[in-house]
Write an enzyme that holds these catalytic residues in place. Structure first.
Site, PDB file in Angstrom:
ATOM      1  N   CYS A  12       0.865  -1.186   0.000  1.00 21.27           N
ATOM      2  CA  CYS A  12       0.000   0.000   0.000  1.00 21.27           C
ATOM      3  C   CYS A  12       0.904   1.240   0.000  1.00 21.27           C
ATOM      4  O   CYS A  12       2.130   1.125   0.119  1.00 21.27           O
ATOM      5  CB  CYS A  12      -0.856  -0.003   1.255  1.00 21.27           C
ATOM      6  SG  CYS A  12       0.163   0.039   2.739  1.00 21.27           S
ATOM      7  N   HIS A  41       5.304  -5.141   8.861  1.00 23.22           N
ATOM      8  CA  HIS A  41       5.245  -6.512   9.367  1.00 23.22           C
ATOM      9  C   HIS A  41       5.440  -7.531   8.251  1.00 23.22           C
ATOM     10  O   HIS A  41       4.516  -8.215   7.827  1.00 23.22           O
ATOM     11  CB  HIS A  41       3.913  -6.747  10.099  1.00 23.22           C
ATOM     12  CG  HIS A  41       3.866  -6.112  11.453  1.00 23.22           C
ATOM     13  ND1 HIS A  41       2.704  -5.777  12.101  1.00 23.22           N
ATOM     14  CD2 HIS A  41       4.875  -5.747  12.291  1.00 23.22           C
ATOM     15  CE1 HIS A  41       2.998  -5.235  13.275  1.00 23.22           C
ATOM     16  NE2 HIS A  41       4.307  -5.198  13.407  1.00 23.22           N
ATOM     17  N   HIS A  74       3.680   1.796  11.684  1.00 24.39           N
ATOM     18  CA  HIS A  74       2.501   1.536  12.531  1.00 24.39           C
ATOM     19  C   HIS A  74       2.183   2.679  13.470  1.00 24.39           C
ATOM     20  O   HIS A  74       1.103   2.714  14.056  1.00 24.39           O
ATOM     21  CB  HIS A  74       2.746   0.270  13.359  1.00 24.39           C
ATOM     22  CG  HIS A  74       3.321  -0.849  12.556  1.00 24.39           C
ATOM     23  ND1 HIS A  74       4.679  -1.073  12.451  1.00 24.39           N
ATOM     24  CD2 HIS A  74       2.727  -1.764  11.763  1.00 24.39           C
ATOM     25  CE1 HIS A  74       4.891  -2.094  11.650  1.00 24.39           C
ATOM     26  NE2 HIS A  74       3.735  -2.528  11.206  1.00 24.39           N
ATOM     27  N   CYS A  96       2.453   5.862   8.911  1.00 20.25           N
ATOM     28  CA  CYS A  96       1.552   6.074   7.774  1.00 20.25           C
ATOM     29  C   CYS A  96       0.650   7.275   8.074  1.00 20.25           C
ATOM     30  O   CYS A  96       0.097   7.372   9.176  1.00 20.25           O
ATOM     31  CB  CYS A  96       0.704   4.830   7.547  1.00 20.25           C
ATOM     32  SG  CYS A  96      -0.512   5.089   6.247  1.00 20.25           S
ATOM     33  N   GLU A 126       0.323  -0.732  16.209  1.00 16.15           N
ATOM     34  CA  GLU A 126      -0.469   0.474  15.900  1.00 16.15           C
ATOM     35  C   GLU A 126      -1.311   0.887  17.101  1.00 16.15           C
ATOM     36  O   GLU A 126      -1.436   2.089  17.406  1.00 16.15           O
ATOM     37  CB  GLU A 126      -1.372   0.218  14.682  1.00 16.15           C
ATOM     38  CG  GLU A 126      -2.185   1.454  14.319  1.00 16.15           C
ATOM     39  CD  GLU A 126      -3.146   1.219  13.156  1.00 16.15           C
ATOM     40  OE1 GLU A 126      -2.808   0.448  12.237  1.00 16.15           O
ATOM     41  OE2 GLU A 126      -4.234   1.819  13.175  1.00 16.15           O
ATOM     42  N   SER A 218       1.214  -9.984  10.550  1.00 10.83           N
ATOM     43  CA  SER A 218       0.597  -8.882   9.813  1.00 10.83           C
ATOM     44  C   SER A 218      -0.907  -8.900  10.043  1.00 10.83           C
ATOM     45  O   SER A 218      -1.594  -9.861   9.689  1.00 10.83           O
ATOM     46  CB  SER A 218       0.897  -9.020   8.314  1.00 10.83           C
ATOM     47  OG  SER A 218      -0.025  -8.259   7.573  1.00 10.83           O
ATOM     48  N   SER A 219      -1.411  -7.841  10.639  1.00 14.36           N
ATOM     49  CA  SER A 219      -2.847  -7.775  10.955  1.00 14.36           C
ATOM     50  C   SER A 219      -3.673  -7.852   9.679  1.00 14.36           C
ATOM     51  O   SER A 219      -4.633  -8.618   9.589  1.00 14.36           O
ATOM     52  CB  SER A 219      -3.139  -6.471  11.708  1.00 14.36           C
ATOM     53  OG  SER A 219      -4.520  -6.312  11.886  1.00 14.36           O
ATOM     54  N   SER A 262       1.801  -5.398   3.357  1.00 13.28           N
ATOM     55  CA  SER A 262       3.250  -5.348   3.602  1.00 13.28           C
ATOM     56  C   SER A 262       3.991  -6.474   2.875  1.00 13.28           C
ATOM     57  O   SER A 262       5.161  -6.722   3.154  1.00 13.28           O
ATOM     58  CB  SER A 262       3.511  -5.430   5.113  1.00 13.28           C
ATOM     59  OG  SER A 262       2.774  -6.493   5.686  1.00 13.28           O
TER      60      SER A 262
END
Ligand code: SF4
Length: 320
Positions: A12, A41, A74, A96, A126, A218-219, A262
């Site tokens: 992203c 991540h 994060h 971000c 985050e 990674s969420s 990511s």
């Protein structure tokens, strides 16, 4: 066998920006450049930046006095900036901008005297950064939870982690709204998370198996897997072909593949090569054009201020 490939998938704008900032920091200040927390991540992205001279640490106090440190995408709590000041560090902030927006919302609503509820996952980086911005009540929608018993007239503002499940967050918000119908609810789940979950949902409708390429911590990758599983489709989160279990593919004709925000595209390509499908078809809302500006103090290093994207497009055009 056919592969249905999610579009969008992978990097992203926030991840692109964070990786750029580490690259530019090394270019400007030389090595080593310290990175507080994994820059994003994904172990392969972390290994790539470390190969260029970055050193990942988990605590600002591990960074030597006066050194250069990049704060990860994060977001970080104010206490980290305070520690950096005491240690005379040069801080480059790779948070971000969409996470910074949530931090700013928290500060604004606190100033207005509202109670803040954050929907997010306990312990996620985050969430550590966001809960440090102001006093707030954290709701982890994966667990049983109740709000504190606030008066009905209490003004409430609801913020969320940017990478949550759209579906589960909507359920949590509707439960909050039952007690506080006038609560302000911010739409903090980011565009990248939203688009990738939409594409994953389409994949699940079309396929018998969904492979999410990315890291276990990674969420947003985990939420993509959840989207497919909720639709009754088998789904696995793997880093690459080395984690692909061939038994998953037995009797399967249509495999969906996606990747989190990511995950580098080369990891996706490696999995497709390992499967060696007859056709690759694209599915989903399509590619994104969002980019974020780099910090002012590094902008001179990128000419006109625009940057090249790390979102390599390594998968050839679709066969359909
Ligand atoms: S997933 Fe969303 S919030 Fe996170 S870095 Fe990417 S754009 Fe930013």
């Amino acid at each position: 066998m056919n592969v249905f490939l999610a579009s969008p998938r992978g990097f992203c704008a926030g991840v692109d920006l964070a990786v750029d900032i580490v690259d530019l920091a090394i270019q400007q200040y030389g090595t080593p450049v310290y990175v507080k927390h994994q820059i994003v991540h994904n172990p392969k992205v972390v290994a790539d930046v470390e190969a260029k001279g970055a050193i990942t640490v988990e605590d600002v106090e591990e960074v030597p006095e006066g050194a250069v440190v990049v704060f990860s995408a994060h977001g970080s709590p104010p206490s980290d900036y305070a520690k950096a000041k005491v240690r005379h560090l040069i801080v480059l902030d790779a948070t971000c901008p969409l996470v910074t927006r949530v931090h700013n919302e928290a500060k604004k609503y606190t100033k207005e005297g509202k109670k803040i509820v954050l929907v997010g996952h306990i312990g996620h980086q985050e969430v550590i950064g966001t809960t440090g911005q102001a006093e707030m009540t954290l709701i982890d929608e994966r667990q049983d939870w109740e709000l504190p018993h606030w008066d009905k007239d209490t003004e409430v503002a609801v913020l969320t982690q940017t990478t949550l499940s759209i579906h589960d967050t909507a359920l949590a918000v509707s439960k909050i709204k039952k007690n506080h119908p006038n609560a302000i609810v911010r739409d903090d789940i980011c565009y990248a998370t939203t688009n990738r979950q939409e594409a994953a949902s389409e994949l699940a409708d079309l396929t018998e198996l969904v492979l999410v390429i990315g890291a276990q911590n990674s969420s947003n990758c985990n939420r993509l897997k959840d989207v497919a599983i909720k639709k009754g489709v088998a789904a696995y989160l793997i880093n690459g072909p080395e984690e692909l279990d061939r038994s998953w593919l037995v009797g399967v004709e249509k495999v969906g593949i996606t990747s989190g925000a990511s995950t580098p595209e080369k990891q996706v390509k490696a999995v497709i090569e390992a499967i060696s499908p007859e056709n690759v078809f694209r599915v989903g809302p399509g590619e994104e054009s969002t980019t974020f500006a780099i910090p002012r103090n590094l902008r001179s290093l990128v000419g006109d201020g625009t940057r090249s994207s790390h979102k390599e497009e390594l998968i050839p055009d679709e066969d359909n």
